[in-house]
Write an enzyme that holds these catalytic residues in place. Structure first.
Site, PDB file in Angstrom:
ATOM      1  N   ASP A  98      -7.219  -1.726   3.016  1.00 53.53           N
ATOM      2  CA  ASP A  98      -6.282  -2.809   2.725  1.00 53.53           C
ATOM      3  C   ASP A  98      -6.750  -4.151   3.280  1.00 53.53           C
ATOM      4  O   ASP A  98      -6.193  -5.197   2.936  1.00 53.53           O
ATOM      5  CB  ASP A  98      -4.903  -2.496   3.331  1.00 53.53           C
ATOM      6  CG  ASP A  98      -4.318  -1.212   2.767  1.00 53.53           C
ATOM      7  OD1 ASP A  98      -4.387  -1.025   1.539  1.00 53.53           O
ATOM      8  OD2 ASP A  98      -3.794  -0.408   3.556  1.00 53.53           O
TER       9      ASP A  98
ATOM     10  N   ASP B 108      -1.986  -0.700   5.871  1.00 49.70           N
ATOM     11  CA  ASP B 108      -2.310  -0.104   7.170  1.00 49.70           C
ATOM     12  C   ASP B 108      -3.780   0.284   7.315  1.00 49.70           C
ATOM     13  O   ASP B 108      -4.220   0.597   8.400  1.00 49.70           O
ATOM     14  CB  ASP B 108      -1.472   1.161   7.394  1.00 49.70           C
ATOM     15  CG  ASP B 108      -1.920   2.298   6.489  1.00 49.70           C
ATOM     16  OD1 ASP B 108      -2.223   2.027   5.307  1.00 49.70           O
ATOM     17  OD2 ASP B 108      -2.002   3.447   6.962  1.00 49.70           O
TER      18      ASP B 108
ATOM     19  N   ASP C  98       0.863  -1.171   0.000  1.00 44.68           N
ATOM     20  CA  ASP C  98       0.000   0.000   0.000  1.00 44.68           C
ATOM     21  C   ASP C  98       0.911   1.236   0.000  1.00 44.68           C
ATOM     22  O   ASP C  98       2.076   1.139   0.373  1.00 44.68           O
ATOM     23  CB  ASP C  98      -0.869  -0.065   1.271  1.00 44.68           C
ATOM     24  CG  ASP C  98      -1.482   1.264   1.639  1.00 44.68           C
ATOM     25  OD1 ASP C  98      -2.150   1.855   0.780  1.00 44.68           O
ATOM     26  OD2 ASP C  98      -1.294   1.708   2.790  1.00 44.68           O
TER      27      ASP C  98
HETATM   28  P1  ADP Z   1      -3.949   4.344   0.097  1.00 46.56           P
HETATM   29  O1  ADP Z   1      -4.286   3.167  -0.747  1.00 46.56           O
HETATM   30  O2  ADP Z   1      -2.853   5.163  -0.548  1.00 46.56           O
HETATM   31  O3  ADP Z   1      -3.605   4.004   1.504  1.00 46.56           O
HETATM   32  P2  ADP Z   1      -6.761   4.906   0.460  1.00 46.56           P
HETATM   33  O4  ADP Z   1      -7.277   3.807  -0.409  1.00 46.56           O
HETATM   34  O5  ADP Z   1      -6.947   4.782   1.923  1.00 46.56           O
HETATM   35  O6  ADP Z   1      -5.224   5.271   0.122  1.00 46.56           O
HETATM   36  O7  ADP Z   1      -7.429   6.249   0.006  1.00 46.56           O
HETATM   37  C1  ADP Z   1      -7.458   6.545  -1.339  1.00 46.56           C
HETATM   38  C2  ADP Z   1      -7.999   7.884  -1.580  1.00 46.56           C
HETATM   39  O8  ADP Z   1      -9.339   7.937  -1.119  1.00 46.56           O
HETATM   40  C3  ADP Z   1      -7.284   9.005  -0.861  1.00 46.56           C
HETATM   41  O9  ADP Z   1      -6.144   9.428  -1.561  1.00 46.56           O
HETATM   42  C4  ADP Z   1      -8.377  10.041  -0.852  1.00 46.56           C
HETATM   43  O10 ADP Z   1      -8.448  10.645  -2.119  1.00 46.56           O
HETATM   44  C5  ADP Z   1      -9.631   9.220  -0.644  1.00 46.56           C
HETATM   45  N1  ADP Z   1      -9.988   9.114   0.763  1.00 46.56           N
HETATM   46  C6  ADP Z   1      -9.899   8.053   1.571  1.00 46.56           C
HETATM   47  N2  ADP Z   1     -10.313   8.332   2.808  1.00 46.56           N
HETATM   48  C7  ADP Z   1     -10.655   9.631   2.802  1.00 46.56           C
HETATM   49  C8  ADP Z   1     -11.145  10.549   3.790  1.00 46.56           C
HETATM   50  N3  ADP Z   1     -11.367  10.198   5.055  1.00 46.56           N
HETATM   51  N4  ADP Z   1     -11.394  11.810   3.380  1.00 46.56           N
HETATM   52  C9  ADP Z   1     -11.181  12.194   2.108  1.00 46.56           C
HETATM   53  N5  ADP Z   1     -10.694  11.390   1.150  1.00 46.56           N
HETATM   54  C10 ADP Z   1     -10.447  10.136   1.489  1.00 46.56           C
HETATM   55 MG    MG Z   2      -2.761   3.182   3.527  1.00 45.45          MG
END
Ligand code: ADP
Ligand code: MG
Length: 294
Positions: free
Chosen positions: A242, A238, A38
């Protein structure tokens, strides 16, 4: 000698702050030949900073931040922490939130003063049919600078955009290099974030295969694809987003300190202090343990 070597391996890992939940996990981590990471909070510090707030129409930047921060108080995503912190730093008083929903990999939504408020990425807004064309150029500028951009809407009308920056962990690049040296042939990064932010972090971490805008189901699918190719798959993550992929992998590895409880529960191995170099340590320990068995 087999169970003895495994117990010794688990004990040695524990001394280094690596919780291995089962003997099977101890064995399989030594066999992993595909490792999927991730991005946010795993290869990066996950300590984002707000770098800018764009506003539309008669909105003030403070209003955009106020709405977003009010909702994000209730989310444990790194994007959320950054937005809440930016609101605090500016002394913004937050309104009450009446209902709240998390959309993993997408954003958050809820009710504030009788208005529906949403914060999330381009795909989320597109899915909800919320027009974002007015901020497309600004979003693209931010994303090509390697930033994460989230939109804010009230009553399904776009009111602004918040851009954020994260930093690659200092130990990420060295960890990826060590994993390659130790024979992990397939290394990739999976992220729900945009392509610009994803490729900037991947370059800095030395990861060449990047999948951006991956929703939680898509992360899971990537794991399945590698399994079907006959790989022994490890997934490192994390977030709530995921969890399906962590469960589907032969070995799920969670960041235990900054990560979510859900990820830690879905994983077979937990890195207690979030030091990503321990992923390479535990792979090497697993390989050593297998050599003892044979
Ligand atoms: P990563 O895979 O890099 O850990 P996530 O899948 O958790 O990222 O999140 C992907 C995207 O979803 C973030 O970059 C954001 O654009 C959006 N996102 C996720 N959670 C939130 C939140 N609480 N508020 C706003 N945007 C969010
Ligand atoms: Mg993450």
């Amino acid at each position: 000698a087999t169970p003895t070597a495994i117990m010794a391996g688990i004990g040695s890992a524990a001394k280094h702050g690596i919780l291995i939940k089962s003997g099977v996990a101890m064995e399989q981590i030594g066999l992993v030949n595909a490792l999927l990471f991730d991005k946010t909070g795993t290869l990066t510090e996950g300590k984002l900073q707000v770098t800018g707030v764009a506003r539309l129409h008669n909105q003030q930047a403070e209003d955009v931040l106020r709405l977003a921060a009010a909702l994000e108080q209730h989310s444990e995503h790194p994007v959320a922490h950054a937005i809440v912190k930016a609101g605090e730093d500016r002394g913004i008083k937050l309104p009450q939130v009446d209902s709240f929903l998390v959309h993993p990999g997408n954003g958050v939504s809820g009710q504030i003063d009788g208005h529906e408020v949403m914060v999330g990425n381009r795909r989320f807004f597109a899915d909800k049919g919320i027009e974002t064309a007015e901020l497309t150029q600004m979003r693209e500028e931010q994303e090509s600078a390697g930033h994460t951009a989230v939109f804010v809407a009230r009553d399904r009308k776009l009111v602004g955009m918040i851009s954020l920056a994260d930093r690659v962990r200092l130990e990420s690049r060295d960890t990826i290099g060590r994993l390659r040296l130790n024979g992990v042939g397939e290394i990739a990064m999976l992220t729900g974030d945009n392509r610009g932010a994803a490729s900037q972090i991947a370059r800095q971490a030395g990861v060449t295969t990047v999948y951006a805008e991956q929703f939680p189901e898509a992360k899971y699918q990537r794991v399945e694809e590698h399994r079907q190719k006959g790989h022994i798959v490890g997934m490192v993550g994390d977030g709530i987003n995921d969890a399906p992929a962590l469960t589907a992998a032969h070995v799920g590895i969670a960041m235990g300190a900054g990560g979510t409880q859900i990820a830690a529960e879905a994983a077979d191995i937990v890195i207690m202090n979030d030091d990503v170099s321990k992923v390479a340590d535990v792979v090497q320990l697993g390989q050593k343990t297998l050599r003892v068995i044979r």
